[in-house]
Structure formats: structure tokens, C-alpha cells
Design an enzyme around this catalytic site. Structure first.
Site, PDB file in Angstrom:
ATOM      1  N   HIS A 284       0.825  -1.216   0.000  1.00  0.00           N
ATOM      2  CA  HIS A 284       0.000   0.000   0.000  1.00  0.00           C
ATOM      3  C   HIS A 284       0.858   1.264   0.000  1.00  0.00           C
ATOM      4  O   HIS A 284       0.333   2.372   0.042  1.00  0.00           O
ATOM      5  CB  HIS A 284      -0.917  -0.040   1.242  1.00  0.00           C
ATOM      6  CG  HIS A 284      -2.093   0.864   1.168  1.00  0.00           C
ATOM      7  ND1 HIS A 284      -2.349   1.817   2.133  1.00  0.00           N
ATOM      8  CD2 HIS A 284      -3.089   0.971   0.260  1.00  0.00           C
ATOM      9  CE1 HIS A 284      -3.457   2.461   1.829  1.00  0.00           C
ATOM     10  NE2 HIS A 284      -3.932   1.972   0.692  1.00  0.00           N
TER      11      HIS A 284
ATOM     12  N   LYS B  74       3.286   4.473  -1.016  1.00  0.00           N
ATOM     13  CA  LYS B  74       3.243   5.437  -2.113  1.00  0.00           C
ATOM     14  C   LYS B  74       4.408   6.403  -1.978  1.00  0.00           C
ATOM     15  O   LYS B  74       4.489   7.149  -1.000  1.00  0.00           O
ATOM     16  CB  LYS B  74       1.937   6.236  -2.111  1.00  0.00           C
ATOM     17  CG  LYS B  74       0.688   5.394  -2.332  1.00  0.00           C
ATOM     18  CD  LYS B  74      -0.266   5.612  -1.201  1.00  0.00           C
ATOM     19  CE  LYS B  74      -1.562   4.872  -1.507  1.00  0.00           C
ATOM     20  NZ  LYS B  74      -2.020   4.075  -0.399  1.00  0.00           N
TER      21      LYS B  74
ATOM     22  N   ASP C  99      15.966  11.885  -8.535  1.00  0.00           N
ATOM     23  CA  ASP C  99      17.402  12.146  -8.363  1.00  0.00           C
ATOM     24  C   ASP C  99      17.868  12.029  -6.915  1.00  0.00           C
ATOM     25  O   ASP C  99      18.847  12.653  -6.520  1.00  0.00           O
ATOM     26  CB  ASP C  99      17.757  13.539  -8.896  1.00  0.00           C
ATOM     27  CG  ASP C  99      17.655  13.625 -10.408  1.00  0.00           C
ATOM     28  OD1 ASP C  99      17.646  12.566 -11.063  1.00  0.00           O
ATOM     29  OD2 ASP C  99      17.578  14.752 -10.936  1.00  0.00           O
TER      30      ASP C  99
END
Length: 523
Positions: free
Chosen positions: A159, A161, A166
Site C-alpha cells: 500500500h 506510495k 534524483d
């Protein structure tokens, strides 16, 4: 015999040895983003600079601009990625980054990428793009068949995110990639919160991504997806170009161009809140089976954020306290801690059965003096929803959304669903991430989030329970005889509902039956 054959088809192959390290990593420190942030980071030792992204269009534009600004690497980790407007534009943005020589890695939970198998397989063939699927389904369609034969494994999902460019700037929070999370579609909006960050916490996110990328549950896409021609990538570019020119897309395409956020990072003028920021996350091995609570995010929260002394303000789209959680909250309230909770009403919740895990505990919470607010089922800011017919294809993916493919709320043209996962403690510390206050986040799904030691940001969240929340949500109360009441405030007036708003008799019956079923740990 047919059953045994299906069982064998659902089993995963042995995971192949990961390929060697990608190019471009060595030059991360010399990228424009890294150079632009290094001065401010150096001036704030041991602190990270953060900015809250609560506006949906800004959250989308920030990700797009990061993809466009990246020069060395892009590491993206998501639970859901739709092939709609925003998902198509985001895929094309990372594709264009790879064309510039950026090393791109996409780590996606396989339960939330319905309709994207062909384009992901084509992108994976690009020399600068690597795609891995977390806890994949062997049978690609219909995926739900896999649950029949391998439910214990497939019921555990990634789940997390995060969006990191860079190794200099990262975005972590509650939003997946899809129109309902960014307000870029014709349907409902998922009200959510992300944090853009620079500084030491970016390294922590990058290291966390590495352990997920290399874990036993992350399979190279080539092992799972069918081999596709590289020409499929041309279709992605064509579809993205159509979306950019579409009249209904004008507002958010302009926002990508006009948002000053990333430009201000590069020129050093961005206003950030500098504070100690700690990443807490579940180990990827959680997807393989039960683990000691002390090693899980749920077991780290208390030590990371501390026990409340005066006030706890909690925002949770899926709030399922259960017996243990209710006892914890009522115990805190009994010690004089002021607790306020904002969650979804039944009509606003995209997963209606979750209400069955929340509703039975309201009376106990209210009796303890806890304030409960439920987002109104009908949006106060409806979108038009008239410019496209439902189901008309606008992106690269299929219009069909299978298991884990998205929200039913997104199909209601004026629905507004709370999706944020954040809480503030004593107006001093703030958590923002993917963790829901439900059994699934505690025991089954892997989660991540930031703990931010900032009185400024924590107070901002707490203040909204006084100046914003009452106007956008029902306040749930109890009458003297213990009956629930819902107070609706609008334009200076109050309406008291004696029956739960936006629920039919059939809805009540379904929730009552569901609340009696032994499904609490699955919610």
C-alpha cells in the site's frame, strides 16, 4: 483435475535473479535538483524541508514537474496506477524521462494496475526503464480467480506510495496515481494529503525503496507480463497528446505548466518548513505472513510520535477501530485527552462495507467524549461530470477496473471521498502517509509514512477541526437517551438529522448484516 490445473496456473514461478544495477545512479548528486537543494539542506543540519500538498491539482502537477526535472533517476512506488487521464500523462512523463537518459524504476502493486499489462510490458523493454510487480497474480484476467486458489498470499498488498527524483526530492503520502486522487477526471475527488520533502529523509525513502525493490515479493515484469512490441510505447505518447489537447483536461494541464513549486526548488526560493522528519514503514516481508508487531509500522508509531498528553486529531478515510482500538481511544479520552476524528460517512466511503467495521463503535467513542465527524456524502464542490460519457476511453488503460482497480466513489459525479491518512499529536507532531486506522493496514498491507516534529504543521491540521471540518462534515452526537444524531452545518444554519444521512433501508440492512460477519480483520 481441472481444479488442480487452475491451482498450478495460479502459482508464481521462481523469482529470477535481479539484473545488475541501473545506469545513472552515480551522477545523482550532480543533478540540478540535488545541486539546488544542497545549500538549504546544509544550512539546516539533521532537518528535512517539507511542504504539505493538500491541493489535488498541485499534487499532480508537482509529480509531473519532478518527472520533467529529473536528470538521473526516478523511483516510483505505488499501490494503484490507473490508465486514465492522470495515469496516462504520468506514464508518458516517466517514458520521456527515460528517453532523456533518466534511469526509471516502477514498483507497482499488481492488484491495482488493471488494464495496464501491455503498456507496462512495453515500457519495461525500454533500456532505461525497469518495472517490477509486487506480489503478482499469475492469471492476468480475471485476476480474481487467483484469490480462490491463493487467498492467503494475494490478500496481502503493498500500500506504499512514494515518488523520488534524483534522490534529492521525494513525495510521500496517501495519493495513488489516478484521476480521483488528483481531481483530473469527470467523477468524484478523493480528498488527500501528501508531503514533498528534501533533506535526510529523502535518503531514508530511497533506502526503503531499495529493500522493496530487491525483496522476494517484487517480480521483474518480464517474468509475469506477456512480451510486447516496443511500438506500444508510441500509442502511449499518442494517447497522452490527445489528453493534453482535450478541452476537459485544460485546467490541470495548465497547472502542470504554471505551478511554481519545482521551479522554486531549482532557483532556491521555495518556502519549506524545516523540522526533524522520520520515515517509518513496514518491512516488505510483511507480505509473506505475520511478523512481530514491534517490526511493523503499527508498532513503531507510538515510539516515533509519542503518547498524546493533551490532544489527538485524526483524519482517516477508512477508520475501523475495532474492540482494541476503541478501548485505546476511550482510555485516552478517559485520561483527559481531547480526541477528534474525521472519517467518511457511508455515502462518501468508496468501500461501503468498511462502514460496518466503524459504525458499531460510534456510540462507545461518543460516550467517552470523543468528537466524530463524517464527510458529507454529497460534495460541496461538485464537478461537472458531463463532458464525457461514463466508460468512454480517455487514457491508455482499459475502462474495466478489476480487483483493486479503484473506487466506486469515483463513478459518482459529485461524490467527494476522504482518502487522507494523517494525525496530529499535541499540536507538536504530525503523521502523514499511507497507513489507515484499520486492521488491514495493521496486519495485512505494507505501509509507510512520515513523522514530522513541527508545531506549525501539526497545529494547521488540528485547527481545521475548528475552522474547516464542521462545514464539510456531519458532526455525530448522542441525544440524552443515547440515540445518534448528525449535525449538518451550512451557510450559518444547522440541521439535525435523527436518521443517518444518505442511507436507505437496504443500506442499513446490508451494514447490519456485514457488521455481524467475521470480516473485521479484512477491512
Amino acid at each position: 483435475m481441472a481444479w488442480s490445473a487452475l491451482d498450478r496456473l495460479c502459482r508464481l514461478p521462481q523469482r529470477k535473479t535481479p539484473p545488475p544495477a541501473r545506469p545513472g545512479v552515480e551522477g545523482e548528486a550532480s543533478s540540478a535538483l540535488a545541486r539546488a537543494t544542497s545549500g538549504a539542506v546544509g544550512a539546516h543540519p539533521n532537518l528535512s524541508g517539507v511542504s504539505l500538498l493538500d491541493d489535488a491539482h498541485d499534487a499532480f502537477a508537482a509529480r509531473m514537474q519532478l518527472a520533467q526535472a529529473a536528470e538521473r533517476t526516478l523511483d516510483l512506488q505505488y499501490y494503484i496506477w490507473h490508465g486514465d487521464r492522470s495515469g496516462t500523462l504520468m506514464l508518458e512523463a516517466v517514458h520521456q524521462a527515460a528517453e532523456r537518459g533518466v534511469a526509471v524504476r516502477l514498483l507497482l502493486d499488481d492488484n491495482g494496475i488493471s488494464g495496464l499489462d501491455t503498456i507496462l510490458a512495453a515500457l519495461d523493454r525500454h533500456p532505461n526503464i525497469a518495472v517490477r510487480l509486487f506480489n503478482p497474480f499469475r492469471i492476468r484476467f480475471p485476476k480474481a480467480i487467483g484469490f480462490v486458489f491463493d487467498f492467503h498470499r494475494l490478500n496481502r498488498r503493498m500500500h506504499n506510495k512514494s515518488f523520488t527524483a534524483d534522490r534529492a526530492v521525494t513525495i510521500v503520502g496517501g495519493r495513488n496515481i489516478g484521476d480521483e486522487y488528483f481531481g483530473t477526471g469527470d467523477g468524484g475527488l478523493f480528498a488527500d494529503l501528501d508531503v514533498l520533502a528534501v533533506g535526510p529523509v529523502v535518503d531514508a525513502v530511497a533506502e526503503d525503496f531499495e529493500r522493496y525493490w530487491d525483496c522476494a515479493s517484487a517480480y521483474p515484469a518480464a517474468q509475469i507480463l506477456p512480451r510486447m512490441s516496443e511500438s506500444k510505447r508510441q500509442e502511449l505518447a499518442k494517447r497522452a497528446s490527445i489528453i493534453e489537447r482535450d478541452r476537459s483536461s485544460r485546467k490541470f494541464v495548465e497547472r502542470i505548466r504554471d505551478l511554481p513549486l519545482i521551479r522554486s526548488i531549482v532557483d532556491g526560493t521555495i518556502a519549506l518548513t524545516w523540522a526533524p522528519v522520520r520515515l517509518i514503514s513496514d518491512p516488505p516481508e510483511k507480505a509473506l505472513g505475520p511478523m512481530p508487531e514491534s517490526s511493523l509500522l503499527a508498532g513503531q508509531i507510538e515510539s516515533a510520535i509519542g503518547e498524546p498528553e493533551h490532544e489527538l486529531c485524526l483524519v482517516a478515510g477508512y477508520f475501523v477501530p475495532g474492540r482494541q482500538g476503541t478501548a485505546m481511544f476511550t482510555g485516552l479520552a478517559g485520561r483527559g485527552i481531547a480526541i477528534s476524528v474525521l472519517t467518511n460517512s457511508y455515502a462518501a466511503n468508496d468501500v461501503g462495507v468498511v462502514h460496518a467495521g466503524y459504525a458499531p463503535w460510534r456510540a462507545d467513542l461518543l460516550s467517552a467524549g470523543i468528537r466524530l465527524f463524517e464527510i458529507c456524502g454529497k460534495s460541496r464542490h461538485p464537478q461537472s461530470g458531463k463532458e464525457r460519457r461514463r466508460g468512454q476511453r480517455v487514457g491508455i488503460g482499459s475502462t474495466l477496473r478489476g480487483s483493486g482497480g479503484g473506487s466506486m466513489a469515483a463513478l459518482r459525479s459529485s461524490a467527494s471521498t476522504l482518502h487522507a491518512k494523517t494525525f496530529a499529536v499535541d499540536r507538536k507532531r504530525l503523521f502523514v502517509g499511507s497507513f489507515n486506522f484499520d486492521p488491514r493496514s495493521v496486519h495485512l498491507n505494507t505501509e509507510m509514512g512520515f513523522v514530522i516534529d513541527s508545531a506549525e504543521l501539526a497545529s494547521r491540521v488540528a485547527d481545521r477541526f475548528e475552522d474547516t471540518v464542521p462545514a464539510m462534515a456531519y458532526e455525530v452526537t448522542q441525544s440524552t437517551d443515547g440515540e445518534l444524531r448528525w449535525i449538518e452545518r451550512a451557510e450559518g444554519s444547522e440541521t439535525v438529522h435523527t436518521r443517518e444521512p444518505d442511507m436507505t433501508l437496504a443500506d442499513h440492512l446490508i451494514i447490519k448484516v456485514a457488521s455481524q460477519l467475521p470480516i473485521g480483520k479484512l477491512l
